[in-house]
Write an enzyme that holds these catalytic residues in place. Structure first.
Site, PDB file in Angstrom:
ATOM      1  N   HIS A  68       2.283 -11.470 -11.154  1.00  0.00           N
ATOM      2  CA  HIS A  68       1.567 -11.289  -9.888  1.00  0.00           C
ATOM      3  C   HIS A  68       1.342 -12.604  -9.135  1.00  0.00           C
ATOM      4  CE1 HIS A  68       0.688  -6.989 -10.155  1.00  0.00           C
ATOM      5  NE2 HIS A  68       0.611  -7.181 -11.465  1.00  0.00           N
ATOM      6  N   GLU A  98       2.215  -4.914   0.149  1.00  0.00           N
ATOM      7  CA  GLU A  98       3.292  -5.757   0.692  1.00  0.00           C
ATOM      8  C   GLU A  98       3.643  -5.391   2.124  1.00  0.00           C
ATOM      9  OE1 GLU A  98       5.334  -2.419  -1.710  1.00  0.00           O
ATOM     10  OE2 GLU A  98       3.453  -3.532  -1.689  1.00  0.00           O
TER      11      GLU A  98
END
Length: 292
Positions: free
Chosen positions: A164, A194
């Site tokens: 991450h 995203e």
């Protein structure tokens, strides 16, 4: 302030006594009627004097109360001028300091509520707030307004393969690209995950598609050390708003539909209602550099 109040009350209560003493000392003929009149007049004068003194002492407190009420109801910061160096003056200083502290905390909370802490961009809530005025201005001035929605391709696989932290690095890099490519008056926000969204005032569909293409190509050129050679690509949906019947949520929804078309057509492309892009040719990637 206490000393002033005591002095004022002392003088006010002694006005009748002082008046009687002055009357007796004057050598005039003493009569019950005269004494009664003097006492009544002196009492009225003493009361008026006490009223003036207390009004003078408490007037700044009333101004403070009115200022606080205006701040509570209207959110308007009052101008609290320090008039004296007594307890009321100290109270004024403390109230002013308290309001300044509250404003700093409120502004900090507002920034946190309306911004994405990772990328420094605005968030969906911020975008919904500011776009309203842009929509109204575009309607009033009869100017075009376009929307770009972009989504990083295969972002989950980046997090799965590199962690991450690497995914966060990608998000920050995309935000920096958007800041460089977009114009100062364009609005850009991270909607979540995203997905990013930009509103482009005074921009028609063709111009917005060109800007989206610059974003796409610049993102495709990114090389991040954390990804060990793996490319980053993004897909785009572009929509010119119909300002007569569309609101913020409608514009966002339609641009999102074009984004999913771009995803379905192979990703790494710009999709609008008028432009059906050809497949973008990319060089074959090695096993160590898969397409994102």
């Amino acid at each position: 302030m206490l000393a002033q109040a005591f002095a004022g009350c002392f003088v006010a209560t002694h006005v009748p006594i002082i008046s009687i003493a002055a009357y007796v000392a004057s050598g005039a003929t003493i009569s019950a009627q005269a004494i009664l009149v003097i006492i009544l007049l002196a009492t009225v004068a003493g009361t008026a004097f006490a009223f003036v003194v207390m009004r003078h002492l408490l007037q700044p407190v009333g101004e403070l109360a009115r200022g606080l009420k205006s701040y509570r109801i209207e959110g308007r910061i009052p101008r609290l001028a320090k008039q004296r160096n007594d307890d009321v003056g100290q109270l004024t200083d403390e109230v002013r300091a308290l309001i300044n502290t509250l404003e700093e905390k409120l502004n900090r909370l507002k920034r946190q509520a309306f911004s994405d802490t990772l990328t420094g961009l605005g968030n969906r809530r911020w975008l919904a707030e500011v776009v309203g005025s842009e929509i109204a201005r575009s309607r009033r001035e009869q100017k075009a307004l376009s929307v770009i929605v972009l989504d990083i391709d295969h972002f989950k696989s980046i997090n799965d393969a590199f962690g991450h932290d690497a995914g966060d690095e990608v998000l920050v890099a995309i935000a920096e690209v958007a800041k460089r490519v977009l114009r100062p008056y364009d609005l850009i926000a991270r909607l979540g995950g995203e997905e990013f969204c930009a509103f482009l005032p005074g921009t028609n569909l063709k111009e917005a598609a060109q800007i989206a293409e610059r974003l796409r190509s610049t993102i495709a050129e990114l090389r991040l050390e954390a990804l060990k050679g793996r490319r980053i690509t993004a897909s785009f949906g572009v929509h010119e708003a119909n300002l007569v019947r569309e609101q913020f949520k409608d514009m966002l929804r339609i641009a999102d539909e074009y984004l999913y078309q771009a995803k379905g057509d192979g990703r790494n492309r710009v999709q609008t209602i008028e432009i059906r892009p050809a497949v973008i040719q990319t060089a074959p990637t090695s096993a160590s550099s898969p397409e994102v």
